[in-house]
Write an enzyme that holds these catalytic residues in place. Structure first.
Site, PDB file in Angstrom:
ATOM      1  N   LYS B  72      37.018  43.042  46.778  1.00 17.34           N
ATOM      2  CA  LYS B  72      38.247  42.326  47.097  1.00 17.34           C
ATOM      3  C   LYS B  72      38.833  42.885  48.395  1.00 17.34           C
ATOM      4  CE  LYS B  72      42.517  41.131  44.550  1.00 17.34           C
ATOM      5  NZ  LYS B  72      43.205  41.317  43.249  1.00 17.34           N
ATOM      6  N   SER B 145      44.427  37.089  40.915  1.00 20.03           N
ATOM      7  CA  SER B 145      44.342  37.108  42.359  1.00 20.03           C
ATOM      8  C   SER B 145      42.955  37.483  42.899  1.00 20.03           C
ATOM      9  CB  SER B 145      45.375  38.092  42.904  1.00 20.03           C
ATOM     10  OG  SER B 145      45.049  39.410  42.530  1.00 20.03           O
ATOM     11  N   SER B 169      44.729  39.792  37.055  1.00 20.12           N
ATOM     12  CA  SER B 169      44.050  39.346  38.275  1.00 20.12           C
ATOM     13  C   SER B 169      42.528  39.492  38.284  1.00 20.12           C
ATOM     14  CB  SER B 169      44.620  40.076  39.487  1.00 20.12           C
ATOM     15  OG  SER B 169      45.841  39.497  39.858  1.00 20.12           O
TER      16      SER B 169
END
Lengths: 95, 465
Positions: B72, B145, B169
């Site tokens: 990420k 996310s 997330s």
């Protein structure tokens, strides 16, 4: 709880964010709806309940006070927006 | 799948360089539409792969040597663009790498995965670099996310990916994309070098194809780190051995509040019923129980998160790194930099947090939320006296359409209704694919006491088989 446009402007000042007039209205609606929802917390009896700041239960974690990282000064300076020699340049702080 | 890659690498049937080339072929073909990556670097990945191949040749490989991965974009990677999905870090190349990235230094990094700005969002739509599409249906969100991390694994663009989970997330996108998502215990994996969002909740999470893969990656990443004071020295289990064990006799609780939640898709209810039956058939003791404060988790969660966000994101001021918009005065530079650099959701949470921490409101909101957090944690403590694992849906329904919830912040926040409680309690949770609704994947969530990752991995593995 309703967050008025004036209140939004005041918080923006504290958070150093500027919103256009239309955005202030929208933010006021958004924040009011989230805070209305947060009012729900009032239903919970929290008398004599300690607040939880974290979940580990760890206390006063310490390590020896010695330099222990591998940053290169040049790398650090390279990621700065503006430099002068070995220093990071900013606008003057005092008038 | 990772085990198979390991065997093939060690047997010389493939090489790390070949794997990197294959994954890049897929990335080039699919990612234009998917937008799972913010940046990729094939040359760097191939260089790392060549080093890994030499290690493998010398028969010195570890479990993950030479296996590529995605991270990420809120993980700092030295000399690698790391934006956290924000314009304020558009050209930022950190001078150091996160501990978890360093632990994977024998793994070629394929690229930095798209995400909601500073990990704030449930859909992936808050990225300054455009939304990621769900590989199962491009008109739908992949969940957020860790949107790009999940989409990359689900689309076969990476064998596994790192994400972060603050309130769901990793688990939510895993559920929406039909893969496995593990949020370990708070403190189980070092967060050094992760861009902080809400520090009392943030954890590093793992997105993978199977529970076994997640266990392999967890084993490689977990453990105390002197650079992160929130990582206690708790012994890790032999996760790979633990997941082979049967769930016979396992005490599984099903919190009724999760099944009575508003807006719960009928297909999710059906999937829960068949899962319960399956565990009973496997010899587990399953019973309905109660986590009475479940309904207050989201309210407490958003007050706490926003408060911590307003503090953590104060560091982006245009001084030392990241975007700087020059202004007439220092103050104007701060204001212009932050106003231009941050997106709407980041601003909304910072303003909400600034408000809930301000004089006169701190007790009413922040303190109150922290007290409710204590009670939610106590609910779990009590439950785990009686149960080894709690079983719930991961989300109220399958992936929703792009744009469906962007107008109403509350409806977006409520997507975390089943995932936020475990975050508040700091306990581990795992999402495993189970069934589908309207042609889209669904996920089941398993929760266990702190540091009992073995239990959720074992329970999750059983439903997978």
């Amino acid at each position: 709880m309703k967050i008025s446009a004036r209140k939004v402007e005041k918080i923006c000042e504290l958070a150093k964010i500027e919103l256009a007039e239309k955005e202030v209205q929208k933010m006021s609606r958004d924040l009011s709806s989230v805070l209305d929802y947060a009012e729900k917390l009032e239903e919970v009896d929290t008398a004599d309940v300690e607040p939880a700041c974290q979940a580990t239960g760890l206390k006063n974690v310490r390590r020896p006070d010695k330099v222990d990282y591998d940053f290169e000064k040049t790398d650090m300076l390279e990621s700065a927006p503006e430099t002068a020699g070995d220093l990071i340049k900013v606008r003057k702080i005092f008038d | 799948m990772l085990k198979e890659l390991r065997q093939n690498l060690d047997a010389g049937k493939t090489s790390s360089q070949k794997l990197v080339e294959e994954y890049f072929k897929s990335i080039k073909k699919l990612d234009k539409d998917l937008n799972a990556f913010i940046s990729v670097d094939e040359k760097k990945a191939l260089k790392r792969a060549a080093e890994a191949d030499r290690t493998i040749e010398k028969k010195e490989s570890g479990a993950l040597t030479g296996i590529p991965f995605a991270a990420k974009d809120n993980f700092c990677v030295k000399h690698y663009k790391s934006t956290a999905g924000s314009k304020i870090l558009e050209d930022y190349e950190p001078p150091y790498s996160a501990t978890s990235i360093r632990k994977l230094e024998e793994c070629p990094l394929l690229g930095k995965a798209n995400c909601d700005e500073f990990a704030m969002g449930a859909s992936g739509e808050n990225s300054a670099y455009g939304p990621t599409k769900n590989p199962r249906d491009p008109s739908r969100v992949p969940g957020g996310s860790s949107s790009g991390s999940a989409a990359a694994v689900a689309a076969g663009l990476a064998p596994f990916a790192l994400g972060t989970d603050t309130g769901g997330s990793v688990r939510l996108p895993a559920s929406f994309c039909g893969i496995v998502g593990l949020k370990p215990t708070y403190g189980r994996i070092s967060r050094y070098g992760i861009m902080a969002m809400a520090s009392s909740l943030d954890v590093v999470g793992i997105l993978a194809d199977t529970v076994e893969d997640a266990a392999i990656v967890l084993d490689a990443l977990c453990g105390p780190d002197p650079l992160d004071s929130t990582t206690p020295s708790v012994k890790k289990d032999d996760y790979l051995k633990e997941i082979e064990k049967s769930v016979k006799g396992m005490r599984i609780g099903v919190p009724k509040e999760y099944l009575q939640a508003e807006g719960l898709d009928d297909k999710v209810k059906k999937e829960m019923s068949s899962a319960i039956q399956k565990y009973k058939d496997l010899g587990a003791d399953v019973e309905e129980m109660s986590l009475p404060r479940t309904g207050y988790a989201i309210a407490a969660y958003y007050v706490i998160v926003s408060s911590e966000v307003s503090s953590n994101l104060a560091r982006y001021d245009g001084v030392k790194y990241g975007l700087r918009v020059p202004g007439e005065t220092l103050d104007q530079m701060y204001i212009d930099t932050r106003t231009i650099g941050f997106g709407w959701e980041a601003e909304r949470r910072m303003l909400m947090g600034t408000f809930s921490l301000s004089a006169g409101y701190q007790d009413k909101y922040y303190q109150k939320a922290q007290k409710v957090r204590t009670l939610i944690k106590q609910d779990f403590d009590k439950a785990f006296k009686k149960y080894d694992v709690l079983l719930t849906p991961t989300a109220p329904g399958p992936a929703f359409e792009l744009g469906e919830k962007t107008k109403d912040p509350l409806s977006m926040y409520l997507m975390d209704v089943f995932t936020a409680p475990a975050s508040l309690a700091g306990i581990p949770a795992l999402s495993v694919p189970a069934g589908s609704a309207h042609g889209l994947p669904l996920g089941l969530q398993f929760m266990a006491p702190q540091f009992a990752e073995s239990s959720i991995l074992r329970a999750g593995r059983a439903i997978e088989l």
